[in-house]
Motif scaffolding. Structure first.
Motif, PDB file in Angstrom:
ATOM      1  N   ARG A  70       0.769  -1.270   0.108  1.00  7.58           N
ATOM      2  CA  ARG A  70       0.053   0.111   0.026  1.00  7.58           C
ATOM      3  C   ARG A  70       0.876   1.276  -0.102  1.00  7.58           C
ATOM      4  O   ARG A  70       0.400   2.244   0.058  1.00  7.58           O
ATOM      5  CB  ARG A  70      -0.878  -0.036   1.279  1.00  7.58           C
ATOM      6  N   GLY A  71       2.066   1.300  -0.257  1.00 11.45           N
ATOM      7  CA  GLY A  71       3.241   2.322  -0.328  1.00 11.45           C
ATOM      8  C   GLY A  71       3.067   3.071   1.006  1.00 11.45           C
ATOM      9  O   GLY A  71       2.878   4.138   1.057  1.00 11.45           O
ATOM     10  N   GLN A  72       2.837   2.658   2.376  1.00 14.90           N
ATOM     11  CA  GLN A  72       2.605   3.315   3.623  1.00 14.90           C
ATOM     12  C   GLN A  72       3.751   4.043   3.942  1.00 14.90           C
ATOM     13  O   GLN A  72       4.841   3.524   3.632  1.00 14.90           O
ATOM     14  CB  GLN A  72       1.936   2.688   4.679  1.00 14.90           C
ATOM     15  N   GLN A  73       3.781   5.089   4.839  1.00 18.49           N
ATOM     16  CA  GLN A  73       4.939   5.875   5.087  1.00 18.49           C
ATOM     17  C   GLN A  73       5.613   4.820   6.205  1.00 18.49           C
ATOM     18  O   GLN A  73       4.777   4.026   7.148  1.00 18.49           O
ATOM     19  CB  GLN A  73       4.387   7.167   5.863  1.00 18.49           C
ATOM     20  N   HIS A  74       6.844   4.885   6.314  1.00 16.90           N
ATOM     21  CA  HIS A  74       7.688   4.128   7.167  1.00 16.90           C
ATOM     22  C   HIS A  74       9.107   4.792   7.453  1.00 16.90           C
ATOM     23  O   HIS A  74       9.456   5.599   6.719  1.00 16.90           O
ATOM     24  CB  HIS A  74       7.851   2.737   6.792  1.00 16.90           C
ATOM     25  N   GLU A  75      10.050   4.319   8.345  1.00 19.13           N
ATOM     26  CA  GLU A  75      11.215   4.724   8.439  1.00 19.13           C
ATOM     27  C   GLU A  75      11.946   3.382   8.667  1.00 19.13           C
ATOM     28  O   GLU A  75      11.754   2.425   9.369  1.00 19.13           O
ATOM     29  CB  GLU A  75      11.217   5.455   9.951  1.00 19.13           C
ATOM     30  N   VAL A  76      13.101   3.452   8.070  1.00 19.25           N
ATOM     31  CA  VAL A  76      14.091   2.241   8.170  1.00 19.25           C
ATOM     32  C   VAL A  76      15.294   2.738   8.968  1.00 19.25           C
ATOM     33  O   VAL A  76      15.908   3.921   8.990  1.00 19.25           O
ATOM     34  CB  VAL A  76      14.629   1.781   6.908  1.00 19.25           C
ATOM     35  N   ARG A  77      15.497   1.847  10.087  1.00 22.11           N
ATOM     36  CA  ARG A  77      16.613   2.016  10.960  1.00 22.11           C
ATOM     37  C   ARG A  77      17.475   1.080  10.963  1.00 22.11           C
ATOM     38  O   ARG A  77      17.265  -0.125  11.259  1.00 22.11           O
ATOM     39  CB  ARG A  77      16.274   2.300  12.411  1.00 22.11           C
ATOM     40  N   PHE A  78      18.861   1.359  10.721  1.00 21.28           N
ATOM     41  CA  PHE A  78      20.065   0.362  10.365  1.00 21.28           C
ATOM     42  C   PHE A  78      20.571   0.214  11.851  1.00 21.28           C
ATOM     43  O   PHE A  78      20.915   1.003  12.394  1.00 21.28           O
ATOM     44  CB  PHE A  78      20.937   0.867   9.393  1.00 21.28           C
TER      45      PHE A  78
END
Length: 93
Positions: A70-78
């Motif tokens: 659905r292309g939702q907003q998110h954040e990737v944390r490494f």
């Protein structure tokens, strides 16, 4: 040609890849909502990261693939190899 291949051909589906190589531990990359017609995905080649959505956190490690249809907003944390403080090998996503 089977019906699925024919459907995909007629849909004129396009894709683009945004490659982030050797991202150091501690880095956070926000992704805005992409809209209903866009499926975002992440593939982890090495290391670990977490994907933070509005309602949950998903942990990813080497070889994991995440599709957000659905292309939702998110954040990737490494996080590196073993956790947020461990930096021997950075993830490629």
């Amino acid at each position: 040609m089977d019906w699925v291949s024919r459907l995909l051909e007629q849909a004129r589906i396009t894709a683009s890849i945004d490659v982030r190589c050797l991202v150091p531990a501690g880095v956070r990359i926000p992704h805005d909502a992409a809209g209903r017609a866009t499926a975002q995905f992440h593939l982890v080649i090495e290391g670990h990261c977490t994907v933070h959505l509005a309602d949950r956190v998903i942990a990813l490690g080497k070889g994991d693939f995440l599709l957000l249809p659905r292309g939702q907003q998110h954040e990737v944390r490494f996080h590196g190899q073993g956790g947020e403080t461990d930096r021997p090998a950075d993830p490629v996503i």
